[in-house]
Design a protein around this motif. Structure first.
Motif, PDB file in Angstrom:
ATOM      1  N   ALA A 113       0.830  -1.203   0.000  1.00 53.96           N
ATOM      2  CA  ALA A 113       0.000   0.000   0.000  1.00 53.96           C
ATOM      3  C   ALA A 113       0.862   1.250   0.000  1.00 53.96           C
ATOM      4  CB  ALA A 113      -0.882   0.000   1.242  1.00 53.96           C
ATOM      5  N   GLY A 114       0.306   2.310  -0.528  1.00 51.13           N
ATOM      6  CA  GLY A 114       0.902   3.638  -0.399  1.00 51.13           C
ATOM      7  C   GLY A 114       2.361   3.658  -0.766  1.00 51.13           C
ATOM      8  N   PRO A 157      -3.742   1.202  -3.964  1.00 47.74           N
ATOM      9  CA  PRO A 157      -2.534   1.878  -3.491  1.00 47.74           C
ATOM     10  C   PRO A 157      -2.850   3.317  -3.093  1.00 47.74           C
ATOM     11  CG  PRO A 157      -2.115   0.731  -5.566  1.00 47.74           C
ATOM     12  CD  PRO A 157      -3.590   0.706  -5.348  1.00 47.74           C
ATOM     13  N   LEU A 203       8.871  -5.253   2.964  1.00 48.58           N
ATOM     14  CA  LEU A 203       8.635  -5.913   4.240  1.00 48.58           C
ATOM     15  C   LEU A 203       9.959  -6.512   4.696  1.00 48.58           C
ATOM     16  CD1 LEU A 203       5.391  -7.898   3.320  1.00 48.58           C
ATOM     17  CD2 LEU A 203       5.545  -6.167   5.101  1.00 48.58           C
ATOM     18  N   HIS A 236      -2.387 -10.076   4.091  1.00 43.98           N
ATOM     19  CA  HIS A 236      -2.206 -10.338   2.668  1.00 43.98           C
ATOM     20  C   HIS A 236      -3.316 -11.238   2.121  1.00 43.98           C
ATOM     21  CE1 HIS A 236      -0.585 -12.765  -0.740  1.00 43.98           C
ATOM     22  NE2 HIS A 236      -0.228 -11.580  -1.167  1.00 43.98           N
ATOM     23  N   ARG A 276       4.073  -2.012  11.121  1.00 45.52           N
ATOM     24  CA  ARG A 276       4.798  -1.938   9.850  1.00 45.52           C
ATOM     25  C   ARG A 276       4.094  -2.807   8.801  1.00 45.52           C
ATOM     26  NH1 ARG A 276      10.824  -4.268   8.123  1.00 45.52           N
ATOM     27  NH2 ARG A 276      10.656  -3.419   6.031  1.00 45.52           N
ATOM     28  N   ASN A 277       3.718  -4.020   9.199  1.00 44.76           N
ATOM     29  CA  ASN A 277       3.050  -4.923   8.260  1.00 44.76           C
ATOM     30  C   ASN A 277       1.669  -4.399   7.870  1.00 44.76           C
ATOM     31  OD1 ASN A 277       5.319  -6.467   8.543  1.00 44.76           O
ATOM     32  ND2 ASN A 277       4.408  -7.924   9.983  1.00 44.76           N
ATOM     33  N   ALA A 280       0.723 -10.456   9.166  1.00 45.58           N
ATOM     34  CA  ALA A 280       1.090 -10.162   7.776  1.00 45.58           C
ATOM     35  C   ALA A 280       0.474 -11.182   6.825  1.00 45.58           C
ATOM     36  CB  ALA A 280       2.615 -10.143   7.623  1.00 45.58           C
ATOM     37  N   HIS A 316       6.047   3.572  10.790  1.00 41.89           N
ATOM     38  CA  HIS A 316       4.716   3.396  10.204  1.00 41.89           C
ATOM     39  C   HIS A 316       3.606   3.472  11.248  1.00 41.89           C
ATOM     40  CE1 HIS A 316       6.062   2.856   6.180  1.00 41.89           C
ATOM     41  NE2 HIS A 316       6.854   1.859   6.496  1.00 41.89           N
ATOM     42  N   ALA A 354       0.810  -1.252   7.656  1.00 49.38           N
ATOM     43  CA  ALA A 354       1.019  -0.159   6.695  1.00 49.38           C
ATOM     44  C   ALA A 354       1.325  -0.721   5.313  1.00 49.38           C
ATOM     45  CB  ALA A 354       2.157   0.738   7.167  1.00 49.38           C
ATOM     46  N   ALA A 355       2.166  -1.736   5.255  1.00 53.18           N
ATOM     47  CA  ALA A 355       2.584  -2.292   3.963  1.00 53.18           C
ATOM     48  C   ALA A 355       1.436  -2.995   3.259  1.00 53.18           C
ATOM     49  CB  ALA A 355       3.742  -3.266   4.161  1.00 53.18           C
ATOM     50  N   LEU A 356       0.583  -3.637   4.025  1.00 51.07           N
ATOM     51  CA  LEU A 356      -0.385  -4.541   3.421  1.00 51.07           C
ATOM     52  C   LEU A 356      -1.801  -3.984   3.407  1.00 51.07           C
ATOM     53  CD1 LEU A 356       1.251  -7.751   4.891  1.00 51.07           C
ATOM     54  CD2 LEU A 356       1.278  -7.052   2.492  1.00 51.07           C
ATOM     55  N   GLY A 357      -1.916  -2.663   3.501  1.00 52.67           N
ATOM     56  CA  GLY A 357      -3.189  -2.022   3.216  1.00 52.67           C
ATOM     57  C   GLY A 357      -4.206  -2.015   4.337  1.00 52.67           C
ATOM     58  N   VAL A 385       4.882   2.366   0.961  1.00 51.22           N
ATOM     59  CA  VAL A 385       5.700   1.376   1.644  1.00 51.22           C
ATOM     60  C   VAL A 385       6.388   0.525   0.586  1.00 51.22           C
ATOM     61  CG1 VAL A 385       5.733  -0.461   3.348  1.00 51.22           C
ATOM     62  CG2 VAL A 385       4.012   1.333   3.483  1.00 51.22           C
TER      63      VAL A 385
END
Lengths: 275, 275
Positions: free
Chosen positions: A243-244, B268, A249, B260, B138-139, B256, B169, B141-144, A246
């Motif tokens: 997302a965004g 995004p 991982l 996912h 952190r996860n 995570a 994050h 933020a990364a994974l929406g 980032v």
């Protein structure tokens, strides 16, 4: 049953396997190192005793060694029992897990033989952080990965900190150190599809991998990622959608996501047992 | 632009935000603590400056503060520049990242308003380890994941070590501390399906969750897991299939995998921006 031996002298030469761990064990895989496998804490020691690594000795406080009695029933090694202070003197720091075991390294498994019995493997390149490598092995064990091919630039999976962070699972997931060409040739010969995890990959390709009988997931370190040679060797390049802004991982976390997403039908206990 | 102020006296009272971090910052969320948000290193300081948390000051070596010049352009706070030794005296230990920033906490977002703009949220219970909590953010933020509901028994997401492990994050994924009943009521009112992650769950249910418009994933700490009340409140109980005798993953890793697997179509940059 292990032979319980009470020891009250931190200088006792029989404790050599456990002495000055922070220093002597810094790189046990190197020629100048001691070449031992060291397990810390009852959970990890238990996994060591159930692994193919030949145990040499235990060192622990009485209560922790007693906890391990069932696991030590068929094991013919000395179990040195002492108090926490003496133990701290021997290892060089206070070890709050209360028990250690040492083992010899085991012969590296034959790559072709290992792959013959595997359906999901990981191929690592440049994973040079011991904690990330340990965490990755833990995730591999949990999520049905049958073997790990430890490529160039990786840390030593049997370094003490890797063993600890893996919770001992590095001792049960078989692994083979190898170079990239060797890994790719063996995987192709065994009928594996090679999927490379990379930010430039196709997010839609992950589900496709899950349908294959034999899948090798190629993973590089966070930051540098896989080498151009590794990417060129892959059949498919996959990406975990993020997302965004980032961009990545942690490598062990990315591996877990990919192991799960490509697991296909997981056969509990169906892995090959040995390294 | 931040006002660059050179300082050569570690006792300078203007550095109070950064003094004795290992002690004073132990629980900054507690009434006896200082209630500050602290970011370490250029990457995390940059994320702090882009977050809704109002910055108070920076402290760093010249090179690191210069690295941040573009980020400091519109920021009216003092940037205290000193050498590494003076900095170590101030914070109480050697800080190899070379720059720190302090900020005030921001008001807690309104739960209903936050959920109105969200399609994937995490609900945490008993995640009491600061590093696991940071890694989980952190996860997320990364994974929406659009928001985190921080339930009973959790650590403070804004504790310094959580902020660091989250790589900052935690400063951009909005979160709301709340009790379980409050969380469940708000989620139901907003039309969320509640999926509880538990070893007793159905491994086939994960894919089903991905198809829902709004999904709340409920996660407990590794070991104790979710409470009976949390499990009872869930619409569906899901499980990550595991191999052999492995019984759990680290909670941030499990999160995570679940984020996912249930992401559905990720947009995004589509998250709501504020905490």
């Amino acid at each position: 049953m292990a032979r319980v031996v009470e020891i009250d002298d931190a200088a006792d030469p029989r404790l050599a396997d456990f002495r000055d761990l922070a220093r002597a064990d810094r790189r046990p895989d190197r020629p100048g190192g001691r070449g031992l496998v060291l397990a810390e804490g009852t959970v990890v020691v238990r996994r060591l005793l159930a692994s193919p690594y030949p145990p040499r000795a235990l060192l622990g406080v009485a209560r922790r060694v007693e906890d391990l009695a069932p696991d030590l029933a068929g094991v013919d090694v000395p179990a040195y029992v002492t108090d926490a202070d003496t133990m701290a003197h021997v290892v060089g720091f206070h070890l709050n897990r209360g028990v250690l075991a040492s083992a010899d390294r085991a012969p590296t498994p034959d790559l072709a033989g290992l792959l013959a019995g595997a359906r999901r493997v990981a191929v690592l390149e440049g994973v040079n952080d011991h904690e990330n490598l340990g965490a990755l092995f833990r995730n591999a064990a949990a999520l049905g990965v049958d073997a790990v091919l430890v490529g160039p630039g990786c840390a030593d999976p049997l370094y003490r900190r890797s063993v600890r962070v893996s919770m001992g699972h590095v001792l049960r997931v078989p692994f083979v150190p190898c170079d990239l060409d060797e890994a790719v040739a063996a995987l192709r010969a065994a009928g594996f599809v090679l999927g490379a995890l990379t930010p430039a990959g196709d997010p839609g390709a992950m589900a496709g991998l899950a349908g294959h009988e034999r899948v090798a997931l190629m993973l590089g370190a966070e930051g540098p990622g896989l080498s151009a040679a590794a990417l060129a060797a892959a059949d498919v390049r996959v990406r975990i959608p993020m997302a965004g802004d980032v961009d990545s991982l942690n490598v062990a976390t990315a591996a877990a996501v990919a192991f799960h997403a490509t697991a296909g039908v997981l056969v509990p206990g169906g892995r090959t047992g040995a390294p």
